[in-house]
Design an enzyme around this catalytic site. Structure first.
Site, PDB file in Angstrom:
ATOM      1  N   GLN A 140       0.922  -1.167  -0.128  1.00 36.66           N
ATOM      2  CA  GLN A 140       0.056  -0.193   0.058  1.00 36.66           C
ATOM      3  C   GLN A 140       0.907   1.365  -0.016  1.00 36.66           C
ATOM      4  OE1 GLN A 140      -1.667  -1.092   4.119  1.00 36.66           O
ATOM      5  NE2 GLN A 140      -1.873   1.116   4.132  1.00 36.66           N
ATOM      6  N   CYS A 146      -5.445   0.458   3.534  1.00 36.21           N
ATOM      7  CA  CYS A 146      -5.318  -0.905   4.085  1.00 36.21           C
ATOM      8  C   CYS A 146      -6.570  -1.369   3.761  1.00 36.21           C
ATOM      9  CB  CYS A 146      -5.020  -1.178   5.515  1.00 36.21           C
ATOM     10  SG  CYS A 146      -6.210  -0.436   6.662  1.00 36.21           S
ATOM     11  N   HIS A 280      -6.571  -1.506  11.593  1.00 31.78           N
ATOM     12  CA  HIS A 280      -5.721  -1.932  10.445  1.00 31.78           C
ATOM     13  C   HIS A 280      -6.830  -2.927   9.849  1.00 31.78           C
ATOM     14  CE1 HIS A 280      -2.532  -2.830   7.351  1.00 31.78           C
ATOM     15  NE2 HIS A 280      -2.304  -3.965   7.887  1.00 31.78           N
ATOM     16  N   ASN A 301      -1.280  -9.588   4.121  1.00 34.88           N
ATOM     17  CA  ASN A 301      -1.149  -8.177   4.488  1.00 34.88           C
ATOM     18  C   ASN A 301      -0.735  -7.465   3.431  1.00 34.88           C
ATOM     19  OD1 ASN A 301      -0.949  -5.657   6.139  1.00 34.88           O
ATOM     20  ND2 ASN A 301       0.565  -6.700   7.541  1.00 34.88           N
TER      21      ASN A 301
END
Ligand SMILES: *[C@@H]1O[C@H](CO)[C@@H](O)[C@H](O)[C@H]1NC(C)=O
Ligand SMILES: *[C@@H]1O[C@H](CO)[C@@H](O)[C@H](O)[C@H]1NC(C)=O
Ligand SMILES: *[C@@H]1O[C@H](CO)[C@@H](O)[C@H](O)[C@H]1NC(C)=O
Ligand SMILES: *[C@@H]1O[C@H](CO)[C@@H](O)[C@H](O)[C@H]1NC(C)=O
Length: 338
Positions: A140, A146, A280, A301
């Protein structure tokens, strides 16, 4: 020129320290910093910035080494491309979950569907990567997006599982077009899914590439969009069994609350510190149990492949209260097509 500046700084640092032992350990840390900079292609614009970043790097390295040498933990820590940032700096620019207040309210329960599948079909472990339902780990960058990455990974997985094709889809479309979120200032996965539904589709990454900043929502011919969904479901909150049944069917976008060890995670099953609020968004792409009996969720992630284990983390499953470790079971959403 850059090398010359570097050499001067190294020399100055070396002279600034009086005792021999201190000087040696300091120089070994300087060397570690130089190697880390080279490895990840990090450069600084001036020497005061370099000194500031070096100090933070040193603190992080000290913390990692003390943690790992103490041993007897379910996870290890390590350096990554973000090791010259403080936890606060990192959180401020590289996360970006902003849940609306009603997400926390008990009044939303009626919108939360209990997603149930037959218990017979639940495997003891699943890794959607092995079934070709997970695209490469993305990055990102310095953008609080996110939520867009967590959403897109869930849609990519769902599309592969239901339609048979793995597509790499566009986060930028959501960043530009989801008015329920705030581009690089944060957002949420439910709003992003609703935006895909309302927009009648989502483009592939190459059609609407990532720019790491918010732009104007481009008016495009949506018949050229490559994937679509028609519904979105928030899973029943604080129920890891229910979450497990959902992950057995498809990747799930979740909110988590992250603490300082999270950023430095390098391996094992994360059972470390969490934050104080959900900040997150990530995607659960599997679950399982280690040979030593630790139950985990496998999460994808959006911090690149040099973070964690090739961009992934195993995080403790069924270890804490009903909300799960770092509240992973509080806010979970999935796309659907009816
Ligand atoms: C050094 O670089 C940092 C970060 O790019 C910048 O904020 C700072 O103003 C610079 N300082 C000088 C003296 O140029
Ligand atoms: C490691 O931790 C476990 C559980 O926390 C404990 O039972 C065990 O005694 C510890 N072992 C060592 C060597 O500290
Ligand atoms: C969902 O499945 C679980 C496990 O089979 C069962 O205990 C529960 O009653 C089911 N809930 C609903 C609403 O069907
Ligand atoms: C988002 O908001 C902007 C500015 O208010 C507006 O021009 C645009 O049409 C909206 N986009 C969508 C997809 O609703």
């Amino acid at each position: 020129m850059k090398h010359l500046i570097t050499v001067c700084i190294v020399v100055l640092w070396a002279y600034a320290y009086p005792s021999m032992s201190q000087m040696l350990s300091e120089s070994s840390i300087i060397k570690a910093h130089q190697q880390w900079m080279t490895k990840y292609g990090i450069t600084y614009t001036n020497s005061s910035e370099m000194q500031k970043r070096f100090r933070i790097f040193k603190e992080n390295l000290d913390y990692i080494e003390k943690f790992n040498s103490a041993g007897n933990k379910t996870y290890t820590l390590g350096l990554n491309p973000y090791s010259d940032l403080t936890t606060e700096e990192f959180k401020a620019s590289y996360t970006g979950l902003k849940l609306p207040s009603h997400a926390y309210s008990s009044k939303t329960i009626s919108n939360e569907v209990l997603f149930n599948i037959s218990t017979d079909n639940i495997p003891t472990s699943i890794d959607w990567r092995e079934r070709g339902a997970v695209t490469d780990v993305k990055r990102q960058g310095k953008c609080d997006s996110c939520w867009a990455f967590a959403t897109v990974a869930a849609v990519e997985g769902y599309w592969k599982i239901t339609m048979g094709t793995l597509l790499t889809l566009s986060e930028q479309q959501l960043i530009d077009c989801d008015n329920g979120s705030h581009g690089c200032s944060g957002g949420n996965m439910r709003s992003a899914l609703d935006n895909i539904i309302a927009n009648r589709g989502i483009f592939e990454e190459y059609q609407y590439p990532y720019r790491e900043s918010r732009g104007i929502c481009e008016k495009r011919d949506m018949t050229k969009a490559k994937a679509y969904i028609t519904c979105a479901i928030r899973l029943k909150r604080n129920d890891e069994e229910n979450l497990l049944r959902a992950v057995a069917e498809q990747p799930v976008a979740v909110a988590i609350s992250i603490g300082q060890d999270f950023f430095k995670y390098k391996g094992g099953v994360y059972s470390g510190s969490c934050g104080t609020f959900l900040d997150h968004g990530v995607t659960i792409v599997g679950y399982g149990t280690t040979v030593t009996g630790l139950k985990y969720w496998l999460i994808k992630n959006s911090w690149g492949k040099n973070w964690g284990v090739d961009g992934y983390m195993k995080i403790q499953r069924q270890g804490g209260g009903p909300e799960g470790h770092c509240s992973i079971a509080f806010y979970a959403v999935i796309p659907c097509i009816y």
